[in-house]
Design an enzyme around this catalytic site. Structure first.
Site, PDB file in Angstrom:
ATOM      1  N   THR A 153       0.905  -1.155   0.000  1.00  0.00           N
ATOM      2  CA  THR A 153       0.000   0.000   0.000  1.00  0.00           C
ATOM      3  C   THR A 153       0.935   1.194   0.000  1.00  0.00           C
ATOM      4  O   THR A 153       2.044   1.130   0.545  1.00  0.00           O
ATOM      5  CB  THR A 153      -0.907   0.041   1.256  1.00  0.00           C
ATOM      6  OG1 THR A 153      -0.090   0.242   2.400  1.00  0.00           O
ATOM      7  CG2 THR A 153      -1.704  -1.248   1.434  1.00  0.00           C
ATOM      8  N   HIS A 154       0.524   2.278  -0.647  1.00  0.00           N
ATOM      9  CA  HIS A 154       1.388   3.457  -0.824  1.00  0.00           C
ATOM     10  C   HIS A 154       2.715   3.078  -1.498  1.00  0.00           C
ATOM     11  O   HIS A 154       3.724   3.747  -1.296  1.00  0.00           O
ATOM     12  CB  HIS A 154       1.693   4.150   0.512  1.00  0.00           C
ATOM     13  CG  HIS A 154       0.487   4.386   1.358  1.00  0.00           C
ATOM     14  ND1 HIS A 154      -0.242   5.543   1.310  1.00  0.00           N
ATOM     15  CD2 HIS A 154      -0.146   3.579   2.246  1.00  0.00           C
ATOM     16  CE1 HIS A 154      -1.256   5.461   2.160  1.00  0.00           C
ATOM     17  NE2 HIS A 154      -1.232   4.262   2.729  1.00  0.00           N
ATOM     18  N   SER A 275      17.910  -0.814 -26.543  1.00  0.00           N
ATOM     19  CA  SER A 275      18.240   0.597 -26.708  1.00  0.00           C
ATOM     20  C   SER A 275      19.262   0.719 -27.826  1.00  0.00           C
ATOM     21  O   SER A 275      20.116  -0.150 -27.998  1.00  0.00           O
ATOM     22  CB  SER A 275      18.821   1.130 -25.400  1.00  0.00           C
ATOM     23  OG  SER A 275      19.634   2.255 -25.653  1.00  0.00           O
ATOM     24  N   LYS A 281      20.407  -2.553 -22.151  1.00  0.00           N
ATOM     25  CA  LYS A 281      19.003  -2.246 -21.863  1.00  0.00           C
ATOM     26  C   LYS A 281      18.030  -3.269 -22.419  1.00  0.00           C
ATOM     27  O   LYS A 281      18.223  -3.855 -23.464  1.00  0.00           O
ATOM     28  CB  LYS A 281      18.619  -0.870 -22.457  1.00  0.00           C
ATOM     29  CG  LYS A 281      19.138   0.312 -21.689  1.00  0.00           C
ATOM     30  CD  LYS A 281      18.569   0.464 -20.282  1.00  0.00           C
ATOM     31  CE  LYS A 281      17.136   0.933 -20.259  1.00  0.00           C
ATOM     32  NZ  LYS A 281      17.012   2.328 -20.692  1.00  0.00           N
ATOM     33  N   GLU A 288       4.625  -0.185 -21.687  1.00  0.00           N
ATOM     34  CA  GLU A 288       4.627   1.284 -21.687  1.00  0.00           C
ATOM     35  C   GLU A 288       3.654   1.834 -22.727  1.00  0.00           C
ATOM     36  O   GLU A 288       2.955   2.819 -22.497  1.00  0.00           O
ATOM     37  CB  GLU A 288       6.033   1.805 -21.977  1.00  0.00           C
ATOM     38  CG  GLU A 288       7.005   1.594 -20.833  1.00  0.00           C
ATOM     39  CD  GLU A 288       8.427   1.961 -21.238  1.00  0.00           C
ATOM     40  OE1 GLU A 288       8.900   3.011 -20.824  1.00  0.00           O
ATOM     41  OE2 GLU A 288       9.059   1.188 -21.984  1.00  0.00           O
ATOM     42  N   TYR A 315     -30.901  14.806 -35.884  1.00  0.00           N
ATOM     43  CA  TYR A 315     -29.558  14.655 -36.462  1.00  0.00           C
ATOM     44  C   TYR A 315     -28.915  16.002 -36.740  1.00  0.00           C
ATOM     45  O   TYR A 315     -29.552  16.933 -37.201  1.00  0.00           O
ATOM     46  CB  TYR A 315     -29.633  13.851 -37.777  1.00  0.00           C
ATOM     47  CG  TYR A 315     -28.280  13.721 -38.445  1.00  0.00           C
ATOM     48  CD1 TYR A 315     -27.394  12.727 -38.058  1.00  0.00           C
ATOM     49  CD2 TYR A 315     -27.867  14.626 -39.431  1.00  0.00           C
ATOM     50  CE1 TYR A 315     -26.130  12.623 -38.635  1.00  0.00           C
ATOM     51  CE2 TYR A 315     -26.604  14.534 -40.015  1.00  0.00           C
ATOM     52  CZ  TYR A 315     -25.747  13.521 -39.609  1.00  0.00           C
ATOM     53  OH  TYR A 315     -24.500  13.429 -40.170  1.00  0.00           O
ATOM     54  N   GLN A 320     -21.194  13.291 -37.440  1.00  0.00           N
ATOM     55  CA  GLN A 320     -20.235  12.592 -38.291  1.00  0.00           C
ATOM     56  C   GLN A 320     -18.911  12.397 -37.540  1.00  0.00           C
ATOM     57  O   GLN A 320     -18.133  11.505 -37.856  1.00  0.00           O
ATOM     58  CB  GLN A 320     -20.025  13.411 -39.565  1.00  0.00           C
ATOM     59  CG  GLN A 320     -19.092  12.802 -40.560  1.00  0.00           C
ATOM     60  CD  GLN A 320     -19.261  13.418 -41.936  1.00  0.00           C
ATOM     61  OE1 GLN A 320     -20.258  13.185 -42.603  1.00  0.00           O
ATOM     62  NE2 GLN A 320     -18.299  14.220 -42.353  1.00  0.00           N
ATOM     63  N   LYS A 323     -17.393   8.918 -35.641  1.00  0.00           N
ATOM     64  CA  LYS A 323     -16.772   7.715 -36.201  1.00  0.00           C
ATOM     65  C   LYS A 323     -15.312   7.538 -35.851  1.00  0.00           C
ATOM     66  O   LYS A 323     -14.912   6.492 -35.339  1.00  0.00           O
ATOM     67  CB  LYS A 323     -16.981   7.694 -37.721  1.00  0.00           C
ATOM     68  CG  LYS A 323     -18.424   7.434 -38.005  1.00  0.00           C
ATOM     69  CD  LYS A 323     -18.857   7.625 -39.400  1.00  0.00           C
ATOM     70  CE  LYS A 323     -20.361   7.709 -39.383  1.00  0.00           C
ATOM     71  NZ  LYS A 323     -20.887   8.887 -38.636  1.00  0.00           N
TER      72      LYS A 323
END
Ligand code: ARG
Length: 438
Positions: A153-154, A275, A281, A288, A315, A320, A323
């Site tokens: 927690t925290h 990387s 890396k 992400e 309408y 339009q 969409k």
């Protein structure tokens, strides 16, 4: 090429034509547009508004357009206002004047409302199926790994949990998402075809017939609402947003857990990247990106809510703009669920590191307080005693279970030999309601 023009003296400016055209994006609706038109024409024939041979010619024409689009021999492009104009003009070119009867007792307003409902239904079903597979994978991963880990927690180590229970929290979240989607699907399952522009038609049409043909539960109750309701799109994107938030929280944990600081998991090579400069890396790009795309889906939701908020009935062309956000949100969400599902499949759990993290965090301090409570100490007093023990342990660089009984008894004479078994990390999970964690 347009479906209107009779009451105009001058042509539309090229700039306006481009501005007005939705074909570049509503071409995605070609299938729904054609099957909607086929159902409409069959209804017109059943109601004796069209003759049998007219129905046959139009239906065959529409089917041939569908076939050509799907085979790739007809590409949806050109100077058409929208997919509805594209199909209708194409039909007239193929079958001649009889094609001009297709739009009897219909408006593009109920036509587009129908196309979007059909598309939303189809997409929601596809997404629910994908969520189902995600749920199955989460359950699998959880049940294969009932190993202990720190619960937080925290973002501070709090108490011992199991990786299984942690993952099953996500199961509960995605299960609610699935129910929300099913509910939205149930609410949207009404047929707007037949509302026409906004006020129905003087023809004796049969909305129940098209409702049945197109697989809806019932026709919409109100014409004005039928052509201008976009709630179901907003509701679906809002459901996608909630679920994207869940995917994003899970991604955040995967990102944290795969750092050297936590080192609880390894994301497979298939969903990691390297990387260009730092050879060592290994980046959790998939997680992400899911976290990043969450913002984009929220954006789609806010965009449509804002579009709709000031519109008078019925309408308006503003609609339009429903969409692109819906296509973007549904495609993005679906892709993220699939990526997450596959990423979880290849996840490696580092049981040993999770166990070591448990040992370092005083994660049995609450249970040690429970021990004293069992021996008759009030919880608040027990909390104070264990707090002092933790401070002592920090000075000595020891865990609670590493203290001698005599040391513990300096803090409370209630401590006996059975304390060690009571606060053992694994055995705490076998006690009381904690059994649910296993
Ligand atoms: N492209 C339009 C849309 O997506 C179709 C409906 C057009 N209706 C109209 N009255 N101009 O909303």
């Amino acid at each position: 090429m347009k479906l209107w023009g009779g009451r105009f003296k001058q042509g539309e400016s090229k700039l306006m034509e481009d501005f007005n055209s939705s074909l570049p994006f509503d071409k995605k609706l070609y299938y729904q547009d054609i099957i909607g038109s086929i159902a409409h024409v069959k209804m017109l024939c059943k109601c004796s508004i069209l003759k049998d041979e007219e129905e046959k010619a139009i239906v065959n024409g529409l089917k041939s357009i569908l076939q050509d689009i799907e085979s790739g021999s007809l590409s949806i492009q050109g100077e058409y206002e929208d997919i509805h104009s594209f199909v209708e003009i194409n039909l007239i070119q193929r079958i001649g004047d009889v094609g001009k009867k297709l739009h009897t007792a219909r408006s593009r307003n109920d036509q587009v409302a129908l196309d979007m409902r059909l598309y939303a239904k189809h997409k929601a079903i596809e997404i629910i199926d994908a969520v189902d597979i995600l749920l199955k994978n989460i359950k699998n991963l959880a049940h294969k790994n009932p190993v202990i880990m720190p619960g937080y927690t925290h973002l501070q180590r709090a108490q011992v949990i199991t990786f299984k229970h942690h993952m099953m929290a996500y199961y509960s979240m995605f299960y609610r998402d699935k129910k929300r989607l099913e509910n939205a699907l149930c609410i949207l399952n009404e047929n707007p075809l037949g509302c026409c522009a906004l006020a129905g038609t003087t023809y004796e049409t049969d909305r129940n017939f098209t409702t049945e043909q197109l697989g809806f539960k019932k026709p919409v109750d109100n014409f004005l609402d039928g052509v201008s309701d976009r709630d179901y799109i907003i509701e679906l994107i809002s459901n996608f947003s909630i679920s994207m938030m869940h995917l994003s929280r899970l991604s955040e944990e995967l990102i944290l857990w795969s750092t050297k600081e936590f080192d609880f998991i390894e994301i497979s090579d298939s969903f990691s990247t390297g990387s260009s400069i730092m050879p060592q890396k290994r980046n959790p790009d998939a997680a992400e990106l899911i976290r990043g795309k969450c913002g984009r889906v929220y954006g789609d939701l806010i965009s449509l809510l804002t579009t709709m908020k000031g519109l008078p009935l019925a309408y308006n062309k503003d609609m339009q703009e429903d969409k692109e956000p819906f296509f973007d949100a549904s495609d993005t969400f679906l892709k993220c669920i699939i990526i997450m599902t596959q990423m979880l499949e290849g996840l490696k759990i580092k049981e040993h590191n999770m166990y070591n993290a448990v040992k370092k965090g005083f994660l049995n301090a609450t249970e040690a307080a429970d021990y004293l409570v069992n021996k008759g100490v009030a919880f608040r007093d027990a909390h104070g005693i264990i707090g002092s023990i933790v401070m002592y342990c920090e000075e000595k660089n020891k865990a609670i279970e590493e203290l001698y009984l005599e040391e513990l008894q300096e803090f409370s004479y209630k401590f006996q030999d059975d304390i060690y078994e009571f606060i053992d990390y694994k055995s705490t999970l076998k006690k009381g309601a904690k059994k649910n964690l296993l």
